[in-house]
Scaffold this motif. Sequence first.
Motif, mmCIF file in Angstrom:
data_model
loop_
_atom_site.group_PDB
_atom_site.id
_atom_site.type_symbol
_atom_site.label_atom_id
_atom_site.label_comp_id
_atom_site.label_asym_id
_atom_site.label_seq_id
_atom_site.Cartn_x
_atom_site.Cartn_y
_atom_site.Cartn_z
ATOM 1 N N UNK A 215 0.807 -1.237 0.000
ATOM 2 C CA UNK A 215 0.000 0.000 0.000
ATOM 3 C C UNK A 215 0.833 1.277 0.000
ATOM 4 N N UNK A 216 2.102 1.141 0.394
ATOM 5 C CA UNK A 216 2.959 2.333 0.440
ATOM 6 C C UNK A 216 3.244 2.894 -0.947
ATOM 7 N N UNK A 217 2.939 2.124 -2.007
ATOM 8 C CA UNK A 217 3.205 2.657 -3.356
ATOM 9 C C UNK A 217 2.344 3.880 -3.632
ATOM 10 N N UNK A 218 1.202 3.980 -2.937
ATOM 11 C CA UNK A 218 0.321 5.138 -3.155
ATOM 12 C C UNK A 218 1.034 6.444 -2.843
ATOM 13 N N UNK A 219 1.980 6.402 -1.889
ATOM 14 C CA UNK A 219 2.709 7.616 -1.517
ATOM 15 C C UNK A 219 3.737 8.001 -2.574
ATOM 16 N N UNK A 220 4.038 7.061 -3.481
ATOM 17 C CA UNK A 220 5.072 7.317 -4.476
ATOM 18 C C UNK A 220 4.497 7.630 -5.855
ATOM 19 N N UNK A 221 3.177 7.592 -5.962
ATOM 20 C CA UNK A 221 2.536 7.931 -7.230
ATOM 21 C C UNK A 221 2.517 9.443 -7.386
ATOM 22 N N UNK A 222 3.041 9.991 -8.483
ATOM 23 C CA UNK A 222 3.081 11.452 -8.660
ATOM 24 C C UNK A 222 1.680 12.030 -8.832
ATOM 25 N N UNK A 223 1.512 13.307 -8.523
ATOM 26 C CA UNK A 223 0.188 13.943 -8.610
ATOM 27 C C UNK A 223 -0.493 13.772 -9.960
ATOM 28 N N UNK A 224 0.256 13.794 -11.047
ATOM 29 C CA UNK A 224 -0.368 13.690 -12.372
ATOM 30 C C UNK A 224 -1.048 12.339 -12.583
ATOM 31 N N UNK A 225 -0.641 11.318 -11.812
ATOM 32 C CA UNK A 225 -1.215 9.981 -11.967
ATOM 33 C C UNK A 225 -2.183 9.610 -10.840
ATOM 34 N N UNK A 226 -2.376 10.509 -9.866
ATOM 35 C CA UNK A 226 -3.174 10.170 -8.689
ATOM 36 C C UNK A 226 -4.596 9.755 -9.034
ATOM 37 N N UNK A 227 -5.288 10.552 -9.848
ATOM 38 C CA UNK A 227 -6.685 10.235 -10.190
ATOM 39 C C UNK A 227 -6.767 8.914 -10.944
ATOM 40 N N UNK A 228 -5.859 8.715 -11.870
ATOM 41 C CA UNK A 228 -5.825 7.479 -12.643
ATOM 42 C C UNK A 228 -5.564 6.272 -11.735
ATOM 43 N N UNK A 229 -4.620 6.440 -10.809
ATOM 44 C CA UNK A 229 -4.265 5.368 -9.873
ATOM 45 C C UNK A 229 -5.467 4.994 -9.006
#
Length: 244
Positions: A215-229
């Motif tokens: 679950x820690x990968x969520x902290x490493x997703x850049x803002x541009x990909x947050x909604x997609x993630x």
Amino acid sequence: MTNARTSLRRLLLIAGILLSGAAQAEEGKSQYTSLQNCETLDHLKLPGRVIEKGDGAGIFRCKGIDDYSVYVIDQDPRSFLVLGKGGKLFSLEKPLLSDFKLGEFPNVSGAQKAEWRLDADGKAAGLIVRVSYMRTDKPGASASALFVFDLRGDPALIGSAPTNEEARGLIDGALGAGVAAEEKLSRECNKIYAELCKGFKPGPEMLGGCYDKRPSIADKVPPKCTADFQTNIENYHEAMGGGK
């Protein structure tokens, strides 16, 4: 609960776009609605003003597509359109009248139909309407042009064109640019997901399974990909039976 099989198909589609970066938009389709013989109204309340039939204006409500209504405001010898959707009205008076530069007395009341340009999902993405006017270089001579509006948000003028083919090209070009930008972002985000999920088997379940384990990968997703993630994780859990 949403049918898991339907959700899984949606997940597979999204994942396929992300992993291959090869989403193809089916563009080039139109749907037409009439601008003639429409319902007559006594008044129309626009933001900041009310148009009354008794003020020398004809007010007509025509059916559009995708819950759009098209209002023709005829203030002879000029006229313009107002688009209605979702309880909101969007006046096109400024681009069709106030900012009109091609000639004098622009009007849309003589237009037979509105052309709705569709996106890959079959939704209205653009509007094309013919505007007639009087030429200033030849007194008494008339001409017309097709005005093109982008409907992916508040209606906005893209430009005008003399032929249907060129008018369609304007909106299709705008749609293509949007699709290309989405594909580029998908490819960029996919590379990031693959890096964060090393050791997981590539495929439609990779990202969801990876997130459940890390679950820690969520902290490493850049803002541009947050909604997609977030969308992909939600669809994954929904497809898997609402586990989270």
